[in-house]
Design a protein around this motif. Structure first.
Motif, mmCIF file in Angstrom:
data_model
loop_
_atom_site.group_PDB
_atom_site.id
_atom_site.type_symbol
_atom_site.label_atom_id
_atom_site.label_comp_id
_atom_site.label_asym_id
_atom_site.label_seq_id
_atom_site.Cartn_x
_atom_site.Cartn_y
_atom_site.Cartn_z
ATOM 1 N N LEU A 1 -15.827 14.418 11.638
ATOM 2 C CA LEU A 1 -15.525 14.722 10.245
ATOM 3 C C LEU A 1 -14.027 14.885 10.016
ATOM 4 C CD1 LEU A 1 -18.380 17.251 9.417
ATOM 5 C CD2 LEU A 1 -18.301 14.795 8.969
ATOM 6 N N ILE A 2 -13.532 14.263 8.952
ATOM 7 C CA ILE A 2 -12.109 14.275 8.602
ATOM 8 C C ILE A 2 -11.920 15.192 7.397
ATOM 9 C CG2 ILE A 2 -10.147 12.848 7.900
ATOM 10 C CD1 ILE A 2 -11.801 10.433 9.043
ATOM 11 N N VAL A 3 -10.929 16.051 7.460
ATOM 12 C CA VAL A 3 -10.655 16.939 6.326
ATOM 13 C C VAL A 3 -9.416 16.516 5.550
ATOM 14 C CG1 VAL A 3 -11.831 18.899 7.360
ATOM 15 C CG2 VAL A 3 -9.406 18.576 7.820
ATOM 16 N N ASP A 4 -8.526 15.732 6.180
ATOM 17 C CA ASP A 4 -7.330 15.246 5.477
ATOM 18 C C ASP A 4 -6.708 14.145 6.309
ATOM 19 O OD1 ASP A 4 -5.468 15.036 3.479
ATOM 20 O OD2 ASP A 4 -4.162 16.605 4.261
ATOM 21 N N GLY A 5 -6.026 13.233 5.646
ATOM 22 C CA GLY A 5 -5.377 12.159 6.383
ATOM 23 C C GLY A 5 -4.351 11.436 5.538
ATOM 24 N N SER A 6 -3.276 11.019 6.171
ATOM 25 C CA SER A 6 -2.233 10.252 5.481
ATOM 26 C C SER A 6 -1.482 9.415 6.500
ATOM 27 C CB SER A 6 -1.261 11.179 4.744
ATOM 28 O OG SER A 6 -0.534 11.974 5.671
ATOM 29 N N LEU A 7 -0.772 8.419 6.013
ATOM 30 C CA LEU A 7 0.118 7.640 6.870
ATOM 31 C C LEU A 7 1.354 7.260 6.075
ATOM 32 C CD1 LEU A 7 -0.248 4.430 5.870
ATOM 33 C CD2 LEU A 7 -2.307 4.593 7.248
ATOM 34 N N LYS A 8 2.442 7.034 6.789
ATOM 35 C CA LYS A 8 3.672 6.540 6.171
ATOM 36 C C LYS A 8 3.745 5.040 6.412
ATOM 37 C CE LYS A 8 6.674 10.605 6.044
ATOM 38 N NZ LYS A 8 7.998 11.173 6.429
ATOM 39 N N LEU A 9 3.801 4.299 5.323
ATOM 40 C CA LEU A 9 3.771 2.844 5.372
ATOM 41 C C LEU A 9 5.069 2.289 4.805
ATOM 42 C CD1 LEU A 9 2.009 0.304 5.934
ATOM 43 C CD2 LEU A 9 1.205 0.489 3.566
ATOM 44 N N LYS A 10 5.726 1.406 5.563
ATOM 45 C CA LYS A 10 6.987 0.807 5.137
ATOM 46 C C LYS A 10 6.772 -0.662 4.814
ATOM 47 C CE LYS A 10 11.793 0.052 6.592
ATOM 48 N NZ LYS A 10 12.782 0.244 7.676
ATOM 49 N N GLY A 11 7.172 -1.057 3.611
ATOM 50 C CA GLY A 11 7.046 -2.443 3.189
ATOM 51 C C GLY A 11 7.682 -2.635 1.834
ATOM 52 N N ARG A 12 7.515 -3.828 1.253
ATOM 53 C CA ARG A 12 8.106 -4.120 -0.055
ATOM 54 C C ARG A 12 7.133 -3.733 -1.153
ATOM 55 N NH1 ARG A 12 9.941 -9.387 -1.716
ATOM 56 N NH2 ARG A 12 10.738 -8.100 -3.406
ATOM 57 N N LEU A 13 7.572 -2.802 -1.990
ATOM 58 C CA LEU A 13 6.761 -2.294 -3.084
ATOM 59 C C LEU A 13 7.208 -2.973 -4.375
ATOM 60 C CD1 LEU A 13 4.558 -0.042 -3.382
ATOM 61 C CD2 LEU A 13 6.406 1.453 -4.187
ATOM 62 N N ARG A 14 6.229 -3.369 -5.200
ATOM 63 C CA ARG A 14 6.561 -3.965 -6.493
ATOM 64 C C ARG A 14 5.640 -3.390 -7.562
ATOM 65 N NH1 ARG A 14 7.546 -10.169 -6.806
ATOM 66 N NH2 ARG A 14 8.816 -9.388 -8.549
ATOM 67 N N ARG A 15 6.210 -3.267 -8.764
ATOM 68 C CA ARG A 15 5.442 -2.719 -9.870
ATOM 69 C C ARG A 15 4.381 -3.727 -10.319
ATOM 70 N NH1 ARG A 15 7.040 1.654 -12.509
ATOM 71 N NH2 ARG A 15 9.241 1.366 -11.972
ATOM 72 N N LEU A 16 3.195 -3.212 -10.720
ATOM 73 C CA LEU A 16 2.053 -4.078 -11.004
ATOM 74 C C LEU A 16 1.389 -3.685 -12.313
ATOM 75 C CD1 LEU A 16 -0.236 -6.112 -9.988
ATOM 76 C CD2 LEU A 16 -1.306 -4.081 -8.979
ATOM 77 N N GLN A 17 0.931 -4.685 -13.032
ATOM 78 C CA GLN A 17 0.022 -4.476 -14.151
ATOM 79 C C GLN A 17 -1.189 -5.386 -13.963
ATOM 80 O OE1 GLN A 17 1.925 -4.760 -18.050
ATOM 81 N NE2 GLN A 17 2.177 -2.536 -17.990
ATOM 82 N N VAL A 18 -2.376 -4.865 -14.299
ATOM 83 C CA VAL A 18 -3.616 -5.620 -14.148
ATOM 84 C C VAL A 18 -4.311 -5.670 -15.499
ATOM 85 C CG1 VAL A 18 -5.806 -5.816 -12.913
ATOM 86 C CG2 VAL A 18 -3.839 -4.780 -11.772
#
Length: 735
Positions: free
Chosen positions: A568-585
């Motif tokens: 059982l997991i109570v919390d989790g996160s990761l640091k991810l490095k990459g190119r982020l771009r703004r999005l509209q859907v």
């Protein structure tokens, strides 16, 4: 948890009454269709194939099924659950349809025909899914099947002496010839508690603690569905009585009959989850501790007894059956040709087999649809299934049943996963054999092979159901431990650390669950959004590659309920490095005439950095210009509010994918580039949630690929934990 050699052949018959069954024969409607071509329809595009209208009313189909017509009975069993959703009523426009045609080459059979049954109506769409092809039979020449039918069993019960003798033969052969299934007579490990059933049916049963005495002779286990039936459970209040002993007759019928099977094996101890784990709602400490031991419980069992057909533990193991229908060759007359005057040609006798027999009777049985049971089946060296009409044997060598007690027909082995317990790694395109974890070759491809094994587990597990959705992670922990020992890698909430970036690229098949309901994201918290464990839906697993990546996981932080890092997991996160771009859907709108646009539900237009991601190639229709395929984790009606708040983003992860070293892709390279769909939930600290996957075919739409790779003038202002101007990359916290 919700599964939750012959030394006794001289014991008494199982306690089950005899029954009179009706003989098996085709109903008049089936005979009229197949022998006399009643209801023959024209097939302009399929020369050599024949189509017939079958039953026009659900009631006549049900009547024929009740009379044990070998075609109508399995058809009705498939259709009955859909009756409330498919308006299959009396109408000359909505009959069942037969198609008689040559089978595809993948069947690997000659002198045969495929008989497919369809619902011939638009109403076969249920919850957005097609239910056209209901059942497929194979009509084969007798000479191709004789060697497989050696069953002489005529018993009318799966609890009969004849059925038991067949099971014992399977067990003896497995015990003496299958080294991969070997279980020592005296295992080196025992569960914390066992149920002592004594040696006679009149003996009381009691819960014993193995630390207090030294058990002898091994133990068996029981897999069962709890269902809605009242069930005896081990709790703090019931423990004194269970330790001192209670009558066997006070336990559910499945437990009683499992004890009878154990006694026939001269096993005095059986492990049943509800009686060997404390089930107190206000104290989960024992449950959590024992759940972490499931890999050992089932790996060390002498035999896992499975109440496979039972909806709950009150229904028992044994059932009455018609041996002519369940166990014997079903021979039917069928005319497969037309004369010049369109009259039926002479009828031939064929042996009819339900192609999806194992899928329906075993893989899709009530017990095997439950999430906890997947690891019980996989980890137990061998399982004896008590099915709806016969016994099934499942070990690491394959599957057998009373109808095919010595070997399955070749076509069935080709079309069905018959080596489930060895994770069935058969590549049916190249006819490569199955592979077990212990057989994985060492070398540069070993990670790929093991990962393909794991992918099969994930797909199968995601199609099961859990009574308590919070069990999603822990109900898989036993298999995860076994795979972790083989993979030699860190298990990360359903993923693997060594190729975590590519593992993040899982998707939900059609934003739906196996029962066609829409996929959902877990609440309360069960796993971070970047893990497929956070979603109830049919999962297409991520990849196991390092080449082609353009993002990197820098840090990982997972917190668990206890010391079990597969639980059982109570919390989790990761640091991810990459190119982020703004999005509209936005929902795609297509012009149908001047000034009139029609929205296309389920089709989306993506705007990245202010530019619509659509192809500029000439000659394309409006919907063909859409370049990005969106695979959402859960269904969305629209994104208006998120677009207004500017909280949607996209991050390129990598592609194209593929390697010539991958033995399961035959060296094919996928042209798809994958991108994570992200929603910012904390702009100050750069915290995001995943909401899906976007895919771009870089070969088909190269002009759009250049748009995806463009740089934004305001990229330094995007929400993130840190920004690297030199590489145009953002580090975000993904939760």
């Amino acid at each position: 948890m919700s599964s939750s050699r012959d030394r006794g052949s001289n014991q008494a018959e199982f306690p089950i009454k005899s029954s009179t069954m009706s003989p098996t024969s085709l109903c008049p409607t089936c005979i009229a269709c197949l022998s006399h071509h009643q209801g023959l329809q024209t097939l302009e595009n399929s020369p050599g194939s024949l189509m017939f209208f079958h039953h026009f009313q659900s009631q006549t189909l049900q009547d024929s099924a009740t009379a044990n017509c070998p075609i109508c009975r399995p058809l009705w069993l498939q259709l009955e659950p859909l009756q409330s959703k498919i308006p299959y009523k009396a109408s000359d426009k909505q009959p069942l349809t037969f198609l008689l045609l040559q089978p595809p080459e993948s069947f690997g059979v000659e002198r045969s025909y495929e008989l497919a049954a369809y619902l011939n109506d638009e109403a076969t769409t249920v919850d957005g899914m097609e239910h056209g092809s209901v059942l497929i039979f194979l009509l084969q020449d007798r000479r191709d099947l004789e060697k497989h039918y050696s069953s002489t069993n005529t018993s009318t019960s799966t609890g009969s002496r004849e059925a038991w003798e067949t099971a014992l033969r399977w067990l003896q052969k497995c015990n003496s010839e299958h080294s991969e299934c070997f279980v020592p007579e005296e295992p080196s490990w025992y569960p914390t508690r066992l149920l002592d059933i004594g040696s006679n049916a009149s003996d009381p049963v009691k819960v014993v603690t193995t630390a207090d005495f030294q058990p002898k002779g091994g133990y068996v286990t029981l897999s069962h569905r709890w269902g809605d039936a009242a069930i005896v459970k081990l709790t703090k209040s019931s423990a004194p009585n269970l330790r001192s002993g209670i009558p066997l007759s006070t336990l559910p019928l499945s437990f009683q009959q499992a004890a009878e099977v154990a006694r026939r094996l001269q096993k005095q101890h059986i492990w049943i989850d509800s009686l060997c784990i404390f089930q107190d709602e206000d104290d989960k400490s024992d449950w959590l501790r024992e759940a972490a031991l499931m890999d050992k419980v089932y790996s060390n069992t002498f035999l896992n007894i499975a109440a496979t057909r039972a909806e709950d533990s009150s229904q028992g193991l044994f059932v009455f059956r018609d041996p002519d229908y369940e166990l014997k060759q079903i021979e039917i007359p069928c005319s497969t040709t037309l004369t010049d005057s369109r009259e039926p040609g002479p009828a031939q006798d064929f042996i009819m087999s339900n192609i999806l027999f194992l899928e329906h009777e075993l893989m899709g049985a009530p017990l095997n649809r439950r999430g906890w049971v997947l690891q019980e089946r996989l980890l137990s060296p061998r399982v004896l299934h008590f099915g709806s009409g016969q016994l099934f044997w499942e070990c690491r060598r394959g599957v057998l049943c009373e109808r095919f007690p010595d070997s399955l027909p070749d076509f069935m082995a080709r079309l069905t996963s018959t080596k489930f317990k060895s994770f069935d790694m058969a590549n049916r395109k190249s006819n490569k054999p199955g592979m077990m974890i212990s057989e994985v070759p060492q070398g540069k491809n070993s990670d790929l092979v093991i990962f393909h094994l794991w992918s099969n587990v994930v797909r199968a597990y995601s199609e099961t159901q859990l009574t308590f959705k919070s069990d999603k992670a822990i109900a898989l922990s036993g298999i995860a431990k076994v795979m972790r020992n083989t993979f030699k890698d860190e298990y990360v909430a359903g993923l693997w650390r060594r190729c975590l970036e590519a593992q993040l690229l899982w998707s939900v098949d059609g934003t739906r669950q196996a029962d066609f309901r829409p996929s959902t994201r877990s609440f309360p918290y069960r796993a971070p959004t970047w893990s497929w464990l956070s979603v109830d839906g049919k999962i297409n697993p991520g990849r196991c590659l390092r080449d082609g990546l353009c993002a990197e996981v820098l840090e990982l932080d997972l917190k668990y309920r206890n010391e079990d890092t597969t639980g059982l997991i109570v919390d989790g996160s990761l640091k991810l490095k990459g190119r982020l771009r703004r999005l509209q859907v936005q929902t795609l709108f297509v012009p149908v005439e001047e000034g009139v646009n029609v929205d296309m539900p389920g089709m989306w237009m993506l705007t990245v950095g202010g530019t619509d991601l659509e192809s500029s190639r000439e000659g394309l229709k409006p919907w063909e210009r859409i370049a990005i395929v969106l695979e959402l984790d859960i269904p969305h009606v629209d994104f208006h509010e998120s677009n207004r708040l500017q909280e949607l983003f996209i991050m390129s992860m990598g592609g194209p994918w593929g390697t010539s070293d991958d033995p399961f892709t035959n060296g094919d390279v996928s042209p798809w580039h994958d991108m994570l769909l992200l929603k910012c939930v904390d702009k100050k600290d750069g915290v995001f949630h995943r909401f899906g996957l976007a895919k771009l075919n870089t070969e088909d739409k190269p002009d759009v690929w250049s748009l995806v790779q463009a740089y934004d003038a305001d990229e330094a202002e995007l929400p993130c934990a840190t920004y690297d101007a030199e590489t145009h990359s953002h580090t975000i916290i993904l939760k």
